[in-house]
Design a protein around this motif. Structure first.
Motif, PDB file in Angstrom:
ATOM      1  N   ARG A  83       0.808  -1.143  -0.059  1.00 22.88           N
ATOM      2  CA  ARG A  83       0.196   0.187  -0.078  1.00 22.88           C
ATOM      3  C   ARG A  83       0.922   1.408   0.071  1.00 22.88           C
ATOM      4  NH1 ARG A  83      -5.299   1.024   2.851  1.00 22.88           N
ATOM      5  NH2 ARG A  83      -5.697   3.034   2.432  1.00 22.88           N
ATOM      6  N   VAL A  84       0.487   2.252  -0.785  1.00 22.11           N
ATOM      7  CA  VAL A  84       1.108   3.508  -0.986  1.00 22.11           C
ATOM      8  C   VAL A  84      -0.087   4.335  -0.988  1.00 22.11           C
ATOM      9  CG1 VAL A  84       2.488   5.168  -2.295  1.00 22.11           C
ATOM     10  CG2 VAL A  84       3.221   2.767  -2.047  1.00 22.11           C
ATOM     11  N   GLY A  85      -0.207   5.351  -0.037  1.00 24.29           N
ATOM     12  CA  GLY A  85      -1.076   6.370   0.027  1.00 24.29           C
ATOM     13  C   GLY A  85      -2.548   5.482   0.150  1.00 24.29           C
TER      14      GLY A  85
ATOM     15  N   SER B  32       8.819   0.801  -1.257  1.00 20.16           N
ATOM     16  CA  SER B  32       8.086   2.126  -0.491  1.00 20.16           C
ATOM     17  C   SER B  32       6.750   1.677   0.059  1.00 20.16           C
ATOM     18  CB  SER B  32       8.165   2.972  -1.914  1.00 20.16           C
ATOM     19  OG  SER B  32       7.118   2.316  -2.786  1.00 20.16           O
ATOM     20  N   GLY B  33       6.264   2.717   0.856  1.00 21.97           N
ATOM     21  CA  GLY B  33       4.913   2.365   1.419  1.00 21.97           C
ATOM     22  C   GLY B  33       4.925   1.433   2.328  1.00 21.97           C
ATOM     23  N   ARG B  34       4.001   0.461   2.629  1.00 16.75           N
ATOM     24  CA  ARG B  34       3.683  -0.618   3.697  1.00 16.75           C
ATOM     25  C   ARG B  34       3.259  -1.906   2.765  1.00 16.75           C
ATOM     26  NH1 ARG B  34      -1.405  -2.041   7.257  1.00 16.75           N
ATOM     27  NH2 ARG B  34      -0.292  -3.683   8.310  1.00 16.75           N
ATOM     28  N   ALA B  35       3.938  -2.899   3.275  1.00 12.48           N
ATOM     29  CA  ALA B  35       3.824  -4.179   2.679  1.00 12.48           C
ATOM     30  C   ALA B  35       3.601  -5.217   4.144  1.00 12.48           C
ATOM     31  CB  ALA B  35       5.049  -4.585   2.121  1.00 12.48           C
ATOM     32  N   TRP B  36       2.502  -5.969   3.796  1.00 13.25           N
ATOM     33  CA  TRP B  36       2.318  -6.871   5.049  1.00 13.25           C
ATOM     34  C   TRP B  36       1.972  -8.269   4.544  1.00 13.25           C
ATOM     35  CZ3 TRP B  36      -0.741  -2.881   3.489  1.00 13.25           C
ATOM     36  CH2 TRP B  36      -2.091  -3.358   3.427  1.00 13.25           C
ATOM     37  N   LEU B  37       2.012  -9.281   5.222  1.00 13.21           N
ATOM     38  CA  LEU B  37       1.413 -10.441   5.217  1.00 13.21           C
ATOM     39  C   LEU B  37       0.081 -10.837   5.924  1.00 13.21           C
ATOM     40  CD1 LEU B  37       1.792 -13.575   4.860  1.00 13.21           C
ATOM     41  CD2 LEU B  37       3.221 -13.665   6.815  1.00 13.21           C
ATOM     42  N   GLU B  38      -0.748 -11.481   5.193  1.00 17.56           N
ATOM     43  CA  GLU B  38      -1.987 -11.828   6.026  1.00 17.56           C
ATOM     44  C   GLU B  38      -2.198 -13.233   5.774  1.00 17.56           C
ATOM     45  OE1 GLU B  38      -5.878  -9.819   5.966  1.00 17.56           O
ATOM     46  OE2 GLU B  38      -6.271 -11.167   4.536  1.00 17.56           O
ATOM     47  N   VAL B  39      -2.475 -14.043   6.871  1.00 16.67           N
ATOM     48  CA  VAL B  39      -2.372 -15.530   6.419  1.00 16.67           C
ATOM     49  C   VAL B  39      -3.918 -15.699   7.360  1.00 16.67           C
ATOM     50  CG1 VAL B  39      -1.026 -16.127   8.440  1.00 16.67           C
ATOM     51  CG2 VAL B  39      -1.597 -17.739   6.569  1.00 16.67           C
ATOM     52  N   LYS B  40      -4.857 -16.788   6.484  1.00 18.91           N
ATOM     53  CA  LYS B  40      -6.161 -17.332   7.210  1.00 18.91           C
ATOM     54  C   LYS B  40      -6.081 -18.658   7.247  1.00 18.91           C
ATOM     55  CE  LYS B  40      -8.818 -13.061   5.633  1.00 18.91           C
ATOM     56  NZ  LYS B  40      -9.893 -12.807   5.374  1.00 18.91           N
TER      57      LYS B  40
END
Length: 139
Positions: A81-83, A115-123
């Motif tokens: 995500r950026v902005g 740049s921006g935010r990076a993340w991992l999501e696991v379900k």
């Protein structure tokens, strides 16, 4: 100037001229773990990645349980995500996992901007209704 100093200066010039990356510009291998718990049910997923001028995903493994007389599903997503612009950079599902069986998710060298935010999501979930979600940031 001594001969040793002259040789060191000449070597430094050759390294710069060759275009070899400086040690600070080389990638560093890191990992992040997303965990979750809901009652007796829990899951854990670890993502290894190289961090240089971008995140290059290397390997993802996870497990959950207990799946009592059942099997489970592990859904993995990596977001950037950026902005206000959010993009799913990776989406994978691994199903048929037995209780606490480690499953690997192919990440195939996926590249994510730094740049921006990076993340991992696991379900994690099973057919009996047990489920939980874990989230962790790439750094």
């Amino acid at each position: 100037m001594g001969a040793g100093v002259k040789r060191a200066a000449m070597l430094a010039l050759l390294v710069v001229a060759s275009g070899a990356p400086a040690p600070a510009a080389q990638a560093v291998t890191l990992s992040v773990t997303a965990k979750c718990t809901e009652g007796d049910f829990s899951g854990k997923f670890t993502l290894r990645y190289d961090r240089g001028t971008e995140y290059r995903l290397v390997r993802g493994t996870g497990a959950a349980g207990p799946y009592i007389a059942d099997s489970g599903v592990m859904g993995v997503k990596v977001y950037h995500r950026v902005g206000s612009t959010q993009t799913a950079m990776l989406e994978r599902t691994k199903s048929g996992l037995k209780s606490d069986e480690v499953g690997e998710v192919a990440v195939n060298g996926t590249r994510v901007p730094i740049s921006g935010r990076a993340w991992l999501e696991v379900k994690f979930s099973d057919r009996g209704g047990a489920k939980c979600t874990g989230v962790a940031n790439l750094r």
